[in-house]
Design an enzyme around this catalytic site. Structure first.
Site, PDB file in Angstrom:
ATOM      1  N   ASP A   1     -47.594   0.451 -85.772  1.00  0.00           N
ATOM      2  CA  ASP A   1     -46.811   0.329 -84.546  1.00  0.00           C
ATOM      3  C   ASP A   1     -47.642  -0.357 -83.480  1.00  0.00           C
ATOM      4  O   ASP A   1     -48.880  -0.459 -83.603  1.00  0.00           O
ATOM      5  CB  ASP A   1     -46.322   1.697 -84.069  1.00  0.00           C
ATOM      6  CG  ASP A   1     -47.478   2.655 -83.775  1.00  0.00           C
ATOM      7  OD1 ASP A   1     -48.395   2.750 -84.625  1.00  0.00           O
ATOM      8  OD2 ASP A   1     -47.469   3.303 -82.708  1.00  0.00           O
TER       9      ASP A   1
ATOM     10  N   SER B   1     -59.730   7.898 -76.748  1.00  0.00           N
ATOM     11  CA  SER B   1     -59.470   9.098 -77.551  1.00  0.00           C
ATOM     12  C   SER B   1     -58.528   8.756 -78.695  1.00  0.00           C
ATOM     13  O   SER B   1     -57.475   8.159 -78.476  1.00  0.00           O
ATOM     14  CB  SER B   1     -58.839  10.192 -76.676  1.00  0.00           C
ATOM     15  OG  SER B   1     -59.613  10.429 -75.523  1.00  0.00           O
TER      16      SER B   1
ATOM     17  N   GLU C   1     -48.706   5.976 -83.445  1.00  0.00           N
ATOM     18  CA  GLU C   1     -49.989   6.112 -82.766  1.00  0.00           C
ATOM     19  C   GLU C   1     -49.920   5.617 -81.319  1.00  0.00           C
ATOM     20  O   GLU C   1     -50.452   6.257 -80.409  1.00  0.00           O
ATOM     21  CB  GLU C   1     -51.066   5.338 -83.531  1.00  0.00           C
ATOM     22  CG  GLU C   1     -52.494   5.722 -83.148  1.00  0.00           C
ATOM     23  CD  GLU C   1     -53.030   4.968 -81.943  1.00  0.00           C
ATOM     24  OE1 GLU C   1     -54.036   5.411 -81.368  1.00  0.00           O
ATOM     25  OE2 GLU C   1     -52.433   3.926 -81.566  1.00  0.00           O
ATOM     26  N   GLU C   2     -49.240   4.502 -81.098  1.00  0.00           N
ATOM     27  CA  GLU C   2     -49.202   3.933 -79.755  1.00  0.00           C
ATOM     28  C   GLU C   2     -48.295   4.703 -78.803  1.00  0.00           C
ATOM     29  O   GLU C   2     -48.327   4.476 -77.597  1.00  0.00           O
ATOM     30  CB  GLU C   2     -48.750   2.462 -79.820  1.00  0.00           C
ATOM     31  CG  GLU C   2     -49.686   1.546 -80.579  1.00  0.00           C
ATOM     32  CD  GLU C   2     -51.027   1.338 -79.898  1.00  0.00           C
ATOM     33  OE1 GLU C   2     -51.309   2.034 -78.899  1.00  0.00           O
ATOM     34  OE2 GLU C   2     -51.800   0.486 -80.368  1.00  0.00           O
TER      35      GLU C   2
ATOM     36  N   HIS D   1     -53.459  -3.920 -76.205  1.00  0.00           N
ATOM     37  CA  HIS D   1     -52.602  -3.304 -75.184  1.00  0.00           C
ATOM     38  C   HIS D   1     -52.340  -4.244 -74.007  1.00  0.00           C
ATOM     39  O   HIS D   1     -51.598  -3.873 -73.099  1.00  0.00           O
ATOM     40  CB  HIS D   1     -53.189  -1.995 -74.638  1.00  0.00           C
ATOM     41  CG  HIS D   1     -53.227  -0.884 -75.628  1.00  0.00           C
ATOM     42  ND1 HIS D   1     -53.259   0.441 -75.268  1.00  0.00           N
ATOM     43  CD2 HIS D   1     -53.248  -0.877 -76.986  1.00  0.00           C
ATOM     44  CE1 HIS D   1     -53.294   1.202 -76.347  1.00  0.00           C
ATOM     45  NE2 HIS D   1     -53.297   0.418 -77.409  1.00  0.00           N
TER      46      HIS D   1
ATOM     47  N   HIS E   1     -35.569  12.911 -43.859  1.00  0.00           N
ATOM     48  CA  HIS E   1     -35.717  11.737 -43.008  1.00  0.00           C
ATOM     49  C   HIS E   1     -37.042  11.861 -42.261  1.00  0.00           C
ATOM     50  O   HIS E   1     -37.270  12.829 -41.532  1.00  0.00           O
ATOM     51  CB  HIS E   1     -34.541  11.688 -42.025  1.00  0.00           C
ATOM     52  CG  HIS E   1     -34.455  10.417 -41.231  1.00  0.00           C
ATOM     53  ND1 HIS E   1     -35.446   9.985 -40.372  1.00  0.00           N
ATOM     54  CD2 HIS E   1     -33.459   9.483 -41.146  1.00  0.00           C
ATOM     55  CE1 HIS E   1     -35.085   8.858 -39.814  1.00  0.00           C
ATOM     56  NE2 HIS E   1     -33.866   8.524 -40.256  1.00  0.00           N
TER      57      HIS E   1
ATOM     58  N   THR F   1     -37.679   5.103 -45.441  1.00  0.00           N
ATOM     59  CA  THR F   1     -38.349   6.099 -44.597  1.00  0.00           C
ATOM     60  C   THR F   1     -37.931   7.497 -45.011  1.00  0.00           C
ATOM     61  O   THR F   1     -37.138   8.159 -44.337  1.00  0.00           O
ATOM     62  CB  THR F   1     -38.019   5.850 -43.121  1.00  0.00           C
ATOM     63  OG1 THR F   1     -36.592   5.825 -42.949  1.00  0.00           O
ATOM     64  CG2 THR F   1     -38.596   4.519 -42.656  1.00  0.00           C
TER      65      THR F   1
ATOM     66  N   ASP G   1     -54.636  -4.755 -83.099  1.00  0.00           N
ATOM     67  CA  ASP G   1     -54.360  -3.327 -82.921  1.00  0.00           C
ATOM     68  C   ASP G   1     -52.965  -3.009 -83.441  1.00  0.00           C
ATOM     69  O   ASP G   1     -52.002  -3.013 -82.682  1.00  0.00           O
ATOM     70  CB  ASP G   1     -54.480  -2.981 -81.434  1.00  0.00           C
ATOM     71  CG  ASP G   1     -54.313  -1.494 -81.142  1.00  0.00           C
ATOM     72  OD1 ASP G   1     -54.534  -0.680 -82.054  1.00  0.00           O
ATOM     73  OD2 ASP G   1     -53.961  -1.153 -80.006  1.00  0.00           O
TER      74      ASP G   1
END
Length: 473
Positions: free
Chosen positions: A96, A413, A161-162, A441, A224, A326, A127
């Site tokens: 993947d 990781s 995995e991704e 990536h 507000h 706002t 990758d």
């Protein structure tokens, strides 16, 4: 002589291997997408494309469904060779990829591999489709030269995995510790990259991770800012203060006790950073930054690999569209992670983070509702570079690249690494083939043609060296 035959075969068939990778890249197997095209492609790249290739080299392929529904693509468990006289090597990889489209800033179509100046551009080239195919190509070269494969091979190839959602696979692997994973001698993973562009690496460590969400609720609805600003404890201000309280501008984590369990550095480790091929200016250029938090090579590498870090990733619930609004958001969530190193424990780190945030919140006088949760965690991993698995990798590297590999750790990781080590009880080694500038990536991901070819030779050599060490040579 037989290994040189394999090398010659790989040289002579590079056009086939490039076409094979191009075909794989053309399958948009984006695992963290819910689009029908990508869901079907992720399943197809495993069920059809990869399965067919493995069966063509004689592997017995077992497609395993994981999870409780069909949202997960299947996992490939494949076996090639069962000789009791040979060592058995487990190969892990994934098919993947990360999302990609031209509007992201790609110079070429991400799902149509384009070769320019010896670089193969396309999502998944480095990758991890290229490295997975490098294994298959190396095995096929042995076979087509009528040379017995030096080792038995088992494959675990996945498609999630991704997405960061390999949990069901980890459960399946552990449940098969006495089944599919019994009798494995070594595990080899090629899902990372060289530290630079010139010197090959062998990776023996990964940082772990804990991913946090901190939620601040200050009102029952958005307010507000002109009417209510200045009289309420605004959740956004408190969230920003909480996040800011945990990490200094130079990257130091300011949570009390966070470094208590970090494994002390030995003199041997300290000395190991000296010979590593790493250029600070090149690194800064690749990142597009002018200054780093540390000035020396050792300091930079140590803080990338063997010390924890905290990164703030985003805020959910805040206004982020173009233009002005706002509003005081009623509820927002900050997202951050801490990378762990030996011997940090994810649960201990979680407890320290929660205690820090609770203490900081209490000190503000705010009565906002603040909650902390974790969404993912994984221990760090450290291999033994003196064992036979690493010796085979070192010898193979010298044979192909004519220089010794740098022994490196990774800051990222890959939780499945520790899971495979636990399930097999065997040494795990990461043997990358891609370069540091491959851009996994990122936009314009690529794999150098030379790295692809030499990567196949490296894996072919690694299998050979495993057999030589087993024979006492």
């Amino acid at each position: 002589m037989s290994l040189q035959q394999v090398f010659d075969h790989l040289d002579a068939n590079m056009s086939t291997y490039k076409t094979r990778l191009s075909d794989a890249v053309a399958i948009p197997s984006v695992s963290n997408s819910q689009e029908t095209e990508h869901v079907e492609a992720t399943r197809s790249v495993l069920e059809d494309y990869t399965r067919c290739l493995l069966e063509s080299i004689g592997a017995t392929v077992d497609m395993r469904e994981i999870g409780d529904n069909q949202e997960y693509p299947p996992v490939i468990f494949a076996t090639l060779g069962t000789s009791a006289s040979k060592k058995t090597v487990l190969v892990y990889g994934h098919m993947d990829v990360q999302p990609a489209q031209m509007s992201d800033g790609w110079d070429t179509e991400p799902f149509a591999m384009t070769t320019i100046d010896g670089k193969m551009y396309g999502r998944g080239t480095t990758d991890d489709k290229g490295p997975v195919l490098a294994w298959i190509n190396a095995i096929e070269a042995y076979q087509q030269e009528n040379i017995p494969l030096p080792v038995n091979i088992k494959f675990v190839l996945e498609g999630m995995e991704e997405s960061g959602d390999s949990g069901p696979l980890q459960d399946l692997i552990l449940s098969e510790a006495d089944g599919f994973f019994a009798g494995i001698d070594y595990t080899c993973i090629s899902d990372n990259y060289w530290l630079g562009q010139n010197t090959p690496c062998i990776t023996y460590g990964l940082r772990g991770i804990v991913y946090f969400h901190v939620n601040v609720k200050c009102a029952k609805k958005d307010l507000h800012s002109g009417v209510h600003g200045g009289v309420v404890y605004e959740g956004m201000a408190e969230l920003c203060a909480i996040l800011n309280s945990m990490v200094a501008p130079n990257g130091d984590i300011t949570i009390t006790g966070i470094n208590r369990d970090v494994l002390p550095m030995t003199p041997e480790e300290e000395a190991s950073y000296g010979p590593i091929d790493f250029n600070i200016d090149t690194y800064k250029s690749e990142l597009g930054v002018t200054k780093l938090t540390h000035r020396t090579k050792a300091g930079i590498l140590q803080h990338r690999w063997r010390y924890p870090s905290l990164s703030i990733h985003g805020i959910e619930g805040a206004f982020s569209d173009a233009g002005d609004k706002t509003v005081i958001p009623a509820e927002i969530t900050g997202k951050f992670s801490i990378r762990l190193v030996p011997d940090m424990d994810p649960q201990k780190v979680t407890n320290l983070v929660k205690a820090h945030i609770r203490s900081f919140h209490n000190s503000t006088g705010s009565e906002n509702e603040v909650t902390v949760s974790t969404t993912a965690s994984a221990f760090s991993w450290l291999g033994d570079t003196s064992d036979a698995n690493y010796t085979a990798g070192k010898r193979a590297t010298v044979r192909v690249h004519h220089k010794a590999a740098d022994l490196t750790r990774e800051g990222g990781s890959i939780p499945i690494t520790l899971t495979l080590q636990e399930a097999t009880g065997a040494s795990v080694m990461m043997l990358p083939i891609g370069s540091s500038d491959d851009g996994a990536h990122s936009q314009n991901e690529k794999l150098n043609v030379s790295n692809y070819l030499n990567g196949m030779k490296l894996l072919a050599s690694y299998m050979y060296e495993v057999s030589q060490l087993a024979a006492g040579r």
